[in-house]
Write an enzyme that holds these catalytic residues in place. Structure first.
Site, short mmCIF file in Angstrom:
data_model
loop_
_atom_site.label_atom_id
_atom_site.label_comp_id
_atom_site.label_asym_id
_atom_site.label_seq_id
_atom_site.Cartn_x
_atom_site.Cartn_y
_atom_site.Cartn_z
N SER A 155 0.07 -14.39 10.66
CA SER A 155 -0.49 -13.84 9.14
C SER A 155 -1.75 -15.01 9.15
O SER A 155 -2.87 -14.94 9.79
CB SER A 155 0.34 -14.07 8.11
OG SER A 155 -0.11 -13.52 7.21
N ASP A 252 1.77 -2.38 7.56
CA ASP A 252 1.40 -3.74 7.17
C ASP A 252 0.17 -3.34 6.60
O ASP A 252 -0.66 -2.91 7.24
CB ASP A 252 1.21 -4.71 8.34
CG ASP A 252 1.01 -6.06 7.95
OD1 ASP A 252 0.64 -6.26 6.96
OD2 ASP A 252 1.15 -6.81 8.77
N HIS A 282 5.07 -5.90 7.95
CA HIS A 282 4.49 -7.47 8.23
C HIS A 282 5.68 -8.40 8.35
O HIS A 282 6.58 -8.30 7.65
CB HIS A 282 3.62 -7.90 6.75
CG HIS A 282 3.02 -9.08 7.16
ND1 HIS A 282 1.83 -9.44 7.68
CD2 HIS A 282 3.42 -10.12 6.57
CE1 HIS A 282 1.52 -10.54 7.71
NE2 HIS A 282 2.48 -11.18 6.80
#
Length: 309
Positions: A155, A252, A282
């Site tokens: 991320s 996501d 995600h």
């Protein structure tokens, strides 16, 4: 809109009900992130906490993971955790770092980089870059091969890993990026399509980016914010990018961040492989103990890394 795989849906349903990250405020969001993800993990991976001295006189706490049975000198990956540049600790990233070490047979150096809003951009990037350079310079002490040191991140940490690989004053062998958070403009189709996705929403992303940008004072085209062309650094900068593996999730809001980055690398002849999981949310790699598809994705990632080592 891509539908969430029922197995992931069931795993997410087991999480305690809570407001979205941006509704909690920084302190409570950090507490919740630690409650959800900090846990002790077993396995044949030894850990050692280290303090890395930086050239600027600062220090960066880091944790070194060494899988059992790995011969010296071993390959290494410097890992930056996720959390929107605002959340995350060595403990909450322990499971990902440990599994990354075990599946790839690498020494993993997990970085406890400084977080926004107390430390906005580029503090986290500076810390990850410093630990990457330290890892190469300390290769003999760490029992790693200085010519096989790469970066990895999830991320927001994948953003720091991608930028750090190109900014560090050392050769980087590979970049491994899990659902990277790269676009502060939030204008890609996936940002709208999955604005209300589980685990991470578009409003969360807007909040994270605003805090990382020093309450919006740093413009979205600042090259320290993103490696994406037309957002941060231009395509010419890709010439020095290492071979890269990008994992993206179909459900996501960050799906297109990773897809655009992989395409940009390919367009400039950088070796890149995108591993895409249409029904995944995600952060799905953290669900490997509950969802077989996530465990299989770890096998895919390990194979992709080993093929480029």
């Amino acid at each position: 809109m891509t539908e969430l795989d029922p197995a992931f849906e069931r795993a997410i349903a087991a999480f305690p009900d809570s407001p979205e990250w941006h509704e909690l405020g920084v302190d409570r969001a950090r507490e919740l992130e630690a409650e959800l993800f900090s846990r002790s993990a077993d396995g044949d991976v030894e850990t050692t906490d280290r303090i890395v001295d930086t050239a600027s006189g600062g220090t960066v706490p880091s944790r070194v993971y060494r899988p059992s049975g790995v011969d010296d000198p071993a390959p290494a990956l410097v890992f930056a955790h996720g959390g929107g540049f605002v959340l995350g600790t060595l403990d909450s990233a322990d499971d990902l770092a440990r599994r990354l070490a075990a599946t790839t047979g690498s020494v993993v150096v997990s970085v406890d980089y400084r977080l926004a809003p107390e430390h906005p951009c580029p503090a986290g990037l500076d810390d990850v870059t410093a630990v990457l350079e330290w890892t190469v310079e300390s290769a003999a002490d760490l029992g790693v091969d200085a010519e096989r040191v790469g970066v990895a991140g999830s991320s927001a940490g994948a953003n720091l890993a991608a930028l750090g690989a190109r900014r560090a004053d050392v050769a980087v062998s590979i970049a491994v990026l899990f659902y990277p958070m790269l676009d502060p403009t939030l204008d890609a189709p996936s940002h709208e399509e999955h604005a209300d996705a589980p685990l991470l929403t578009r409003d969360d992303l807007d909040w994270f980016w605003r805090l990382y940008r020093d309450d919006g004072a740093i413009p979205v085209d600042d090259p320290r914010l993103s490696p994406l062309p037309a957002v941060g650094e231009g395509p010419s900068s890709f010439a020095d990018s290492p071979p890269t593996v990008v994992a993206t999730a179909g459900c996501d809001p960050l799906r297109d961040d990773g897809a655009r980055y992989a395409d940009a690398l390919a367009d400039t002849d950088v070796s890149v492989e995108r591993l895409h999981y249409p029904g995944a949310p995600h952060g799905f790699l953290s669900l490997a103990d509950a969802v077989p598809a996530a465990a299989d994705a770890w096998d895919d990632l390990a194979a992709a890394v080993l093929a480029r080592r």
